[in-house]
Design a protein around this motif. Structure first.
Motif, short mmCIF file in Angstrom:
data_model
loop_
_atom_site.label_atom_id
_atom_site.label_comp_id
_atom_site.label_asym_id
_atom_site.label_seq_id
_atom_site.Cartn_x
_atom_site.Cartn_y
_atom_site.Cartn_z
N GLU A 151 31.09 18.27 66.44
CA GLU A 151 32.01 17.86 67.49
C GLU A 151 33.41 17.57 66.97
N ALA A 152 33.50 16.88 65.84
CA ALA A 152 34.80 16.46 65.33
C ALA A 152 35.68 17.63 64.91
N LEU A 153 35.07 18.79 64.64
CA LEU A 153 35.83 19.95 64.16
C LEU A 153 36.18 20.93 65.28
N ALA A 154 35.63 20.73 66.48
CA ALA A 154 35.84 21.70 67.55
C ALA A 154 37.31 21.80 67.96
N GLU A 155 37.95 20.67 68.23
CA GLU A 155 39.36 20.68 68.64
C GLU A 155 40.28 21.17 67.53
N PRO A 156 40.13 20.68 66.28
CA PRO A 156 40.98 21.21 65.20
C PRO A 156 40.83 22.72 65.01
N LEU A 157 39.59 23.22 65.15
CA LEU A 157 39.38 24.66 65.01
C LEU A 157 40.05 25.41 66.15
N SER A 158 39.97 24.87 67.35
CA SER A 158 40.63 25.50 68.49
C SER A 158 42.13 25.61 68.25
N PHE B 176 40.45 37.76 69.84
CA PHE B 176 41.62 38.34 69.20
C PHE B 176 41.79 39.80 69.62
N ASP B 177 43.02 40.27 69.54
CA ASP B 177 43.30 41.70 69.68
C ASP B 177 42.53 42.46 68.60
N ALA B 178 42.01 43.64 68.94
CA ALA B 178 41.19 44.41 68.01
C ALA B 178 41.95 44.89 66.78
N GLU B 179 43.29 44.83 66.82
CA GLU B 179 44.10 45.29 65.70
C GLU B 179 44.16 44.28 64.55
N VAL B 180 43.69 43.06 64.77
CA VAL B 180 43.78 42.05 63.72
C VAL B 180 42.83 42.37 62.58
N ASN B 181 43.11 41.79 61.43
CA ASN B 181 42.27 41.97 60.25
C ASN B 181 41.38 40.73 60.09
N PRO B 182 40.05 40.85 60.26
CA PRO B 182 39.17 39.68 60.15
C PRO B 182 39.30 38.95 58.82
N ALA B 183 39.55 39.70 57.73
CA ALA B 183 39.69 39.06 56.43
C ALA B 183 40.89 38.11 56.41
N GLU B 184 41.97 38.51 57.06
CA GLU B 184 43.15 37.66 57.12
C GLU B 184 42.89 36.42 57.98
N ILE B 185 42.13 36.58 59.07
CA ILE B 185 41.76 35.45 59.91
C ILE B 185 40.93 34.45 59.11
N LEU B 186 39.94 34.95 58.34
CA LEU B 186 39.10 34.08 57.54
C LEU B 186 39.92 33.32 56.51
N LEU B 187 40.84 34.02 55.87
CA LEU B 187 41.67 33.36 54.86
C LEU B 187 42.50 32.25 55.48
N ALA B 188 43.09 32.52 56.64
CA ALA B 188 43.91 31.51 57.31
C ALA B 188 43.07 30.31 57.75
N LEU B 189 41.88 30.58 58.29
CA LEU B 189 41.02 29.49 58.75
C LEU B 189 40.54 28.63 57.59
N THR B 190 40.26 29.27 56.44
CA THR B 190 39.82 28.52 55.26
C THR B 190 40.92 27.57 54.79
N GLN B 191 42.17 27.99 54.94
CA GLN B 191 43.29 27.13 54.56
C GLN B 191 43.51 26.02 55.57
N TRP B 192 43.33 26.34 56.86
CA TRP B 192 43.52 25.34 57.91
C TRP B 192 42.40 24.29 57.90
N ILE B 193 41.15 24.77 57.82
CA ILE B 193 39.99 23.87 57.92
C ILE B 193 39.01 24.20 56.80
N PRO B 194 39.24 23.68 55.60
CA PRO B 194 38.38 24.01 54.46
C PRO B 194 36.94 23.49 54.60
N GLN B 195 36.71 22.55 55.56
CA GLN B 195 35.35 22.03 55.73
C GLN B 195 34.38 23.09 56.25
N ILE B 196 34.91 24.14 56.88
CA ILE B 196 34.07 25.20 57.44
C ILE B 196 34.08 26.39 56.48
N PRO B 197 32.94 26.74 55.89
CA PRO B 197 32.92 27.87 54.95
C PRO B 197 33.09 29.21 55.66
#
Length: 291
Positions: free
Chosen positions: A12-19, A60-81
């Motif tokens: 629950e505590a990570l839902a809003e930050p992830l959004s 997301f738009d289909a043109e995005v790169n999933p690897a780039e999304i994962l890298l950004a999310l790992t930097q934003w919220i490192p608690q989620i692997p």
């Protein structure tokens, strides 16, 4: 246009930050859903219910790169692997048509129907309410609304005055008007509900006065219907005592069946003799008279 959807389950505590992170890195929408293990029946007024374990979907738009999304999310919220995220391609569809196809005419009791405006009424001789799904609560699909509509069909308020307290989409007020009520008024705390109710009344060609609670000044009525929640229903008992005529009827819904005995006992102190009229799934509907 095709889409890529990110799917993960977080505490629950990570839902809003992830959004927030998903929107920041380019998601066009973020959705919270339950995971199947927990239901929220009665959230506090003014709160957004979030489950202990919440499924978060990012589109997301289909043109995005999933690897780039994962890298950004790992930097934003490192608690989620990174392994917690799943991606899938969503085929392009006519989403408006898909949404419209979900809704069909619904019958309540013998004569009352809710009909989306883009469909033909199955029974032209029935009492047909034209109502489109929208942002305000109440299109007949929820058990509490359905039980109130069924009660109205069985007890047409012909030539009576009616108050719809907590009107939502105005569905109960409109049903009462179409069933022959002499005067109908409705109220809600949400300005969006008042706007939706007025629009729906106009579409159904019925004259109903809708006002916010702070501006509501109706006199006592023959019938008051309130489809809200158990907490507010309990708090409003003294107000309903004022708004219902002696011998008038009261219909309450929006409460869980387990909450019914306490509410029935509480309303006795305000001169109401209520009975548990109906139950559907985990919900209850009460009805009775004022002494």
């Amino acid at each position: 246009m095709a889409w890529i959807q990110l799917n993960t389950i977080v505490e629950e505590a990570l839902a809003e930050p992830l959004s927030d992170a998903l929107i920041e890195i380019g998601a066009v929408s973020v959705t919270f859903t339950e995971t199947g293990d927990q239901e929220i029946f009665e959230p506090e007024i003014g709160t957004t219910p979030i489950w202990d374990q919440t499924r978060v979907l990012g589109l997301f738009d289909a043109e995005v790169n999933p690897a780039e999304i994962l890298l950004a999310l790992t930097q934003w919220i490192p608690q989620i692997p990174p392994s917690a995220y799943q991606f899938e391609q969503i085929e392009d569809k006519d989403w408006i048509r898909e949404w419209m196809d979900q809704f069909k005419p619904m019958q309540f009791g013998q004569n009352l129907w809710i009909v989306p405006s883009w469909l033909e009424a199955p029974n032209p001789n029935g009492i047909n309410l034209l109502l489109d799904p929208g942002l305000a609560f109440g299109t007949g699909t929820h058990p509490t609304t359905a039980m109130c509509l069924k009660w109205l069909d069985q007890h047409p308020p012909k030539d009576k005055s009616v108050i719809d307290y907590g009107c939502g989409s105005g569905i109960l007020a409109i049903a009462a008007a179409k069933l022959g009520a002499d005067k109908v008024s409705g109220t809600d705390i949400d300005p969006q509900a008042i706007t939706a109710s007025k629009d729906n009344a106009q579409r159904n060609r019925v004259a109903i006065e809708f006002n916010l609670v702070k501006d509501f000044s109706a006199t006592a009525a023959d019938l008051l219907i309130a489809n809200i929640l158990a907490g507010p229903l309990k708090e409003l008992a003294s107000e309903f005592e004022r708004l219902v005529k002696p011998g008038g009827q009261l219909v309450l819904s929006g409460l869980l069946a387990s909450q019914a005995p306490d509410l029935i006992k509480h309303y006795q102190h305000y001169g109401f003799n209520l009975n548990q009229l109906d139950t559907h799934e985990d919900w209850a509907c009460l009805s009775g008279y004022k002494a």
